[in-house]
Design a protein around this motif. Structure first.
Motif, PDB file in Angstrom:
ATOM      1  N   ARG A   1      43.180  48.754  27.042  1.00 20.72           N
ATOM      2  CA  ARG A   1      43.058  49.272  27.755  1.00 20.72           C
ATOM      3  C   ARG A   1      43.106  49.354  29.130  1.00 20.72           C
ATOM      4  NH1 ARG A   1      37.542  52.627  25.451  1.00 20.72           N
ATOM      5  NH2 ARG A   1      37.499  54.161  27.729  1.00 20.72           N
ATOM      6  N   ILE A   2      44.737  48.821  29.850  1.00 16.33           N
ATOM      7  CA  ILE A   2      45.217  48.514  31.115  1.00 16.33           C
ATOM      8  C   ILE A   2      45.938  48.926  31.381  1.00 16.33           C
ATOM      9  CG2 ILE A   2      43.075  46.411  31.148  1.00 16.33           C
ATOM     10  CD1 ILE A   2      45.665  44.715  29.811  1.00 16.33           C
ATOM     11  N   THR A   3      47.064  48.673  31.993  1.00 17.13           N
ATOM     12  CA  THR A   3      48.158  49.276  32.689  1.00 17.13           C
ATOM     13  C   THR A   3      49.339  47.975  33.424  1.00 17.13           C
ATOM     14  OG1 THR A   3      47.835  50.398  34.533  1.00 17.13           O
ATOM     15  CG2 THR A   3      47.315  51.286  33.131  1.00 17.13           C
ATOM     16  N   GLN A   4      50.471  48.039  32.544  1.00 16.45           N
ATOM     17  CA  GLN A   4      50.926  47.402  33.094  1.00 16.45           C
ATOM     18  C   GLN A   4      51.445  47.014  34.755  1.00 16.45           C
ATOM     19  OE1 GLN A   4      53.651  45.293  31.245  1.00 16.45           O
ATOM     20  NE2 GLN A   4      52.913  44.003  33.402  1.00 16.45           N
ATOM     21  N   ALA A   5      51.139  47.854  35.422  1.00 17.00           N
ATOM     22  CA  ALA A   5      50.195  48.420  36.865  1.00 17.00           C
ATOM     23  C   ALA A   5      49.424  46.906  37.038  1.00 17.00           C
ATOM     24  CB  ALA A   5      50.243  49.882  37.586  1.00 17.00           C
ATOM     25  N   ASP A   6      48.224  47.228  36.243  1.00 15.58           N
ATOM     26  CA  ASP A   6      47.107  46.367  36.797  1.00 15.58           C
ATOM     27  C   ASP A   6      47.455  44.804  36.475  1.00 15.58           C
ATOM     28  OD1 ASP A   6      45.198  48.495  36.398  1.00 15.58           O
ATOM     29  OD2 ASP A   6      45.032  48.455  34.152  1.00 15.58           O
ATOM     30  N   VAL A   7      48.355  44.606  35.441  1.00 18.67           N
ATOM     31  CA  VAL A   7      48.625  43.127  35.257  1.00 18.67           C
ATOM     32  C   VAL A   7      49.715  42.790  36.899  1.00 18.67           C
ATOM     33  CG1 VAL A   7      50.179  41.443  33.988  1.00 18.67           C
ATOM     34  CG2 VAL A   7      48.764  44.021  32.562  1.00 18.67           C
ATOM     35  N   ASP A   8      50.859  43.571  36.724  1.00 17.93           N
ATOM     36  CA  ASP A   8      51.297  43.225  38.040  1.00 17.93           C
ATOM     37  C   ASP A   8      50.662  43.139  39.082  1.00 17.93           C
ATOM     38  OD1 ASP A   8      53.528  43.594  36.195  1.00 17.93           O
ATOM     39  OD2 ASP A   8      53.869  44.846  36.995  1.00 17.93           O
ATOM     40  N   GLU A   9      49.206  43.803  39.490  1.00 16.46           N
ATOM     41  CA  GLU A   9      48.204  44.040  40.242  1.00 16.46           C
ATOM     42  C   GLU A   9      47.454  42.556  40.234  1.00 16.46           C
ATOM     43  OE1 GLU A   9      44.592  45.855  42.489  1.00 16.46           O
ATOM     44  OE2 GLU A   9      45.609  46.839  41.432  1.00 16.46           O
ATOM     45  N   VAL A  10      47.540  42.083  39.442  1.00 19.14           N
ATOM     46  CA  VAL A  10      46.803  40.155  39.673  1.00 19.14           C
ATOM     47  C   VAL A  10      47.722  39.606  39.276  1.00 19.14           C
ATOM     48  CG1 VAL A  10      45.894  39.260  37.460  1.00 19.14           C
ATOM     49  CG2 VAL A  10      44.717  41.211  37.878  1.00 19.14           C
ATOM     50  N   LEU A  11      49.377  39.210  39.275  1.00 18.34           N
ATOM     51  CA  LEU A  11      50.062  38.897  39.331  1.00 18.34           C
ATOM     52  C   LEU A  11      50.538  38.375  40.687  1.00 18.34           C
ATOM     53  CD1 LEU A  11      51.649  36.780  36.971  1.00 18.34           C
ATOM     54  CD2 LEU A  11      53.482  38.494  37.018  1.00 18.34           C
ATOM     55  N   ASP A  12      50.205  39.648  41.598  1.00 17.01           N
ATOM     56  CA  ASP A  12      50.683  39.366  42.691  1.00 17.01           C
ATOM     57  C   ASP A  12      49.372  38.402  43.325  1.00 17.01           C
ATOM     58  OD1 ASP A  12      53.171  40.890  42.468  1.00 17.01           O
ATOM     59  OD2 ASP A  12      52.173  42.637  43.627  1.00 17.01           O
ATOM     60  N   HIS A  13      48.319  38.876  42.917  1.00 15.46           N
ATOM     61  CA  HIS A  13      47.020  37.895  43.375  1.00 15.46           C
ATOM     62  C   HIS A  13      47.278  36.896  43.292  1.00 15.46           C
ATOM     63  CE1 HIS A  13      43.548  37.564  44.546  1.00 15.46           C
ATOM     64  NE2 HIS A  13      43.132  36.408  44.299  1.00 15.46           N
ATOM     65  N   ILE A  14      47.402  36.141  42.210  1.00 15.32           N
ATOM     66  CA  ILE A  14      48.127  34.585  41.976  1.00 15.32           C
ATOM     67  C   ILE A  14      48.728  34.092  42.607  1.00 15.32           C
ATOM     68  CG2 ILE A  14      48.665  33.200  39.607  1.00 15.32           C
ATOM     69  CD1 ILE A  14      45.350  34.607  39.681  1.00 15.32           C
ATOM     70  N   VAL A  15      50.292  34.577  42.558  1.00 17.64           N
ATOM     71  CA  VAL A  15      50.986  33.718  43.582  1.00 17.64           C
ATOM     72  C   VAL A  15      50.713  33.868  44.288  1.00 17.64           C
ATOM     73  CG1 VAL A  15      53.852  34.720  43.912  1.00 17.64           C
ATOM     74  CG2 VAL A  15      52.436  35.278  41.634  1.00 17.64           C
ATOM     75  N   ALA A  16      49.704  35.325  45.155  1.00 12.45           N
ATOM     76  CA  ALA A  16      49.624  35.113  46.813  1.00 12.45           C
ATOM     77  C   ALA A  16      48.626  33.479  47.206  1.00 12.45           C
ATOM     78  CB  ALA A  16      48.886  36.060  47.193  1.00 12.45           C
ATOM     79  N   SER A  17      47.993  33.571  45.741  1.00  9.25           N
ATOM     80  CA  SER A  17      46.596  32.452  45.901  1.00  9.25           C
ATOM     81  C   SER A  17      47.332  30.911  45.527  1.00  9.25           C
ATOM     82  CB  SER A  17      45.673  32.667  44.758  1.00  9.25           C
ATOM     83  OG  SER A  17      45.467  34.134  45.545  1.00  9.25           O
ATOM     84  N   ARG A  18      48.448  30.874  45.228  1.00 13.64           N
ATOM     85  CA  ARG A  18      49.090  29.660  44.883  1.00 13.64           C
ATOM     86  C   ARG A  18      48.843  28.412  45.386  1.00 13.64           C
ATOM     87  NH1 ARG A  18      55.326  29.749  42.425  1.00 13.64           N
ATOM     88  NH2 ARG A  18      54.688  27.848  41.931  1.00 13.64           N
ATOM     89  N   GLY A  19      48.169  28.056  46.666  1.00 13.51           N
ATOM     90  CA  GLY A  19      48.429  27.285  47.297  1.00 13.51           C
ATOM     91  C   GLY A  19      46.894  27.595  47.112  1.00 13.51           C
ATOM     92  N   GLU A  20      45.916  28.199  46.746  1.00  9.72           N
ATOM     93  CA  GLU A  20      44.948  27.586  46.939  1.00  9.72           C
ATOM     94  C   GLU A  20      44.359  27.194  45.237  1.00  9.72           C
ATOM     95  OE1 GLU A  20      45.694  30.227  48.320  1.00  9.72           O
ATOM     96  OE2 GLU A  20      44.517  30.568  50.034  1.00  9.72           O
ATOM     97  N   LEU A  21      44.973  27.720  44.435  1.00  8.94           N
ATOM     98  CA  LEU A  21      45.227  27.502  42.718  1.00  8.94           C
ATOM     99  C   LEU A  21      45.538  25.949  43.137  1.00  8.94           C
ATOM    100  CD1 LEU A  21      46.040  30.763  41.020  1.00  8.94           C
ATOM    101  CD2 LEU A  21      43.290  29.464  40.944  1.00  8.94           C
ATOM    102  N   ASP A  22      46.510  25.266  43.565  1.00  4.64           N
ATOM    103  CA  ASP A  22      47.065  24.476  43.511  1.00  4.64           C
ATOM    104  C   ASP A  22      46.078  23.107  43.792  1.00  4.64           C
ATOM    105  OD1 ASP A  22      49.569  25.252  42.179  1.00  4.64           O
ATOM    106  OD2 ASP A  22      50.394  25.201  43.840  1.00  4.64           O
ATOM    107  N   ALA A  23      45.161  23.764  44.958  1.00  2.98           N
ATOM    108  CA  ALA A  23      44.155  22.603  45.715  1.00  2.98           C
ATOM    109  C   ALA A  23      43.093  22.533  44.578  1.00  2.98           C
ATOM    110  CB  ALA A  23      43.552  23.325  46.806  1.00  2.98           C
ATOM    111  N   LEU A  24      43.024  23.551  43.736  1.00  3.09           N
ATOM    112  CA  LEU A  24      42.112  23.559  43.179  1.00  3.09           C
ATOM    113  C   LEU A  24      42.543  22.270  41.410  1.00  3.09           C
ATOM    114  CD1 LEU A  24      39.132  24.136  41.461  1.00  3.09           C
ATOM    115  CD2 LEU A  24      40.540  26.717  40.803  1.00  3.09           C
ATOM    116  N   VAL A  25      43.174  23.300  40.957  1.00  3.81           N
ATOM    117  CA  VAL A  25      43.640  21.823  40.018  1.00  3.81           C
ATOM    118  C   VAL A  25      44.134  20.177  40.436  1.00  3.81           C
ATOM    119  CG1 VAL A  25      46.661  20.931  38.970  1.00  3.81           C
ATOM    120  CG2 VAL A  25      46.444  23.653  39.590  1.00  3.81           C
TER     121      VAL A  25
END
Length: 419
Positions: A388-412
């Motif tokens: 009960r989610i849409t492709q738009a929901d997935v795309d929105e999360v994906l955009d957030h993850i891509v925008a957060s790459r610097g912070e996530l890479d620091a966590l890695v």
């Protein structure tokens, strides 16, 4: 179309797109030890401007060409190169006398037909007996020489499985383990969690910034990952283990929160399952070092093929089977175990159906951004509907993850350098 090379030079392979390229077959047929070129070299080669024209495409086939015998009677081919997406129509007359027909492809069905039936433990046992000199003892886990979890991690597993456990149980455990306390403090300081003000203590890190679920899940995921060494001879240009794990866990939790509350799984357990979904990869490398190098070459030669079929062909066991088995042995919650085991099986309809399908969806979404390994595949509408989610929901999360790459890479980075 796959580009291979050795000390004699380059060669091309053509096989149906639903087939796995069997490197052993081409080695036997050609008498050469042809290897797949690495992703960035294939991309550089196939992105040449000359290959945009028919003349350049025809010249390409002046290289030695090995063609699967199932294509013997075709005069024209719709050719696709997996790394660049280069696609054009090729004529069989281009190949001339430097074309060689051989049996070099395997379908997923033919691979499955050669897999022996049985439980996951029976499959793992046969693979161990076939590919190592180990003799299986009464308990498989005794044979494999896998390190036990340290006592503090066993206590974390107990906390994760106890629905009544809370921060009062967790904080003393973290404080009592200097390594874990240092990790928790570094995670709380990570830009990804963006804590207001400085973090002054373990209590502050757990209560104000990270929370019970995140601390338990990150600590468990990291501890389990660090019981086994990330292998050296991974597929070249593949996504590093910890980067893939952290990105997938973060994205899976965010997509989970898009689901309606009445069917939404616990985001904490979804995060942990996402963090551990690739854990079996480390176990394969630990158990079968020489064959793991061969597996890496097969993965490079078959970017169009689902990883589970490549692993079945080379190892006779998949990372999902062996990862799920060990996590079950270590006493992780059943939902996490089953999500790790079945996240690539859309026919699975058990206890962790929603958790498994969330990981399926997110892993495919991350592949499209080159943030996870495996072939790029469309996400079926039926799976999105079930969650009960849409492709738009997935795309929105994906955009957030891509925008957060610097912070996530620091966590890695903090995870990879934790001691």
């Amino acid at each position: 179309m796959v580009l291979l090379n050795d000390h004699e030079g380059k060669a091309l392979v053509l096989l149906p797109a639903n087939m796995l390229l069997n490197l052993v077959s081409i080695w036997k047929h050609s008498g050469r030890h042809l290897q797949p070129v690495r992703c960035k070299d294939a991309s550089k080669f196939f992105n040449q401007a000359a290959l945009k024209s028919q003349a350049g495409q025809e010249k390409l086939f002046q290289l030695p060409v090995f063609i699967d015998q199932s294509l013997a009677d075709y005069e024209r081919f719709d050719v696709v190169e997996s790394y660049t997406g280069l696609a054009f129509e090729a004529q069989s007359e281009w190949f001339g006398d430097h074309m060689s027909l051989c049996s070099l492809g395997l379908t997923s069905q033919s691979i499955d037909q050669h897999q022996q039936d049985g439980s996951d433990e029976q499959v793992i046992t046969r693979a161990v007996e076939r590919f190592t000199t180990l003799r299986i003892q009464q308990r498989l886990e005794d044979t494999l020489g896998l390190p036990p979890l340290p006592p503090s991690m066993k206590r974390l597993v107990e906390l994760r499985s106890d629905p009544t456990a809370g921060i009062d149980d967790l904080v003393p455990l973290v404080r009592g383990d200097a390594s874990l306390a240092a990790q928790v403090m570094s995670w709380a300081a990570s830009p990804y969690y963006a804590a207001p003000g400085e973090v002054h203590s373990v209590e502050d890190a757990v209560i104000r910034v990270l929370g019970f679920d995140l601390v338990v899940n990150l600590a468990l995921g990291v501890a389990m990952g660090k019981t086994l060494k990330v292998p050296d001879d991974t597929p070249r240009d593949g996504i590093p283990y910890w980067k893939q794990s952290v990105y997938l866990a973060a994205a899976t939790e965010l997509v989970c929160k898009k689901m309606p509350a009445e069917i939404r799984p616990k985001p904490g357990l979804v995060y942990l399952a996402g963090l551990l979904q690739n854990f079996g990869y480390l176990i394969l490398a630990h158990l079968f070092p020489p064959h793991f190098s061969l597996l890496s070459r097969y993965i490079e030669a078959n970017p169009h093929m689902a990883l589970e079929f490549i692993e079945k062909q080379v190892m006779n066991v998949t990372r999902e089977q062996i990862g799920g088995w060990l996590l079950d042995n270590w006493g992780l919650p059943e939902v996490v175990v089953e999500a790790v085991r079945y996240h690539n099986d859309l026919n699975y309809d058990g206890l962790a159906s929603h958790e498994a399908k969330l990981i399926y969806v997110v892993s495919r979404a991350l592949r499209s951004k080159e943030l996870a390994d495996g072939p790029v595949e469309a996400i079926p509408d039926s799976v999105l509907s079930e969650l009960r989610i849409t492709q738009a929901d997935v795309d929105e999360v994906l955009d957030h993850i891509v925008a957060s790459r610097g912070e996530l890479d620091a966590l890695v980075h903090t995870i990879m350098h934790a001691h």
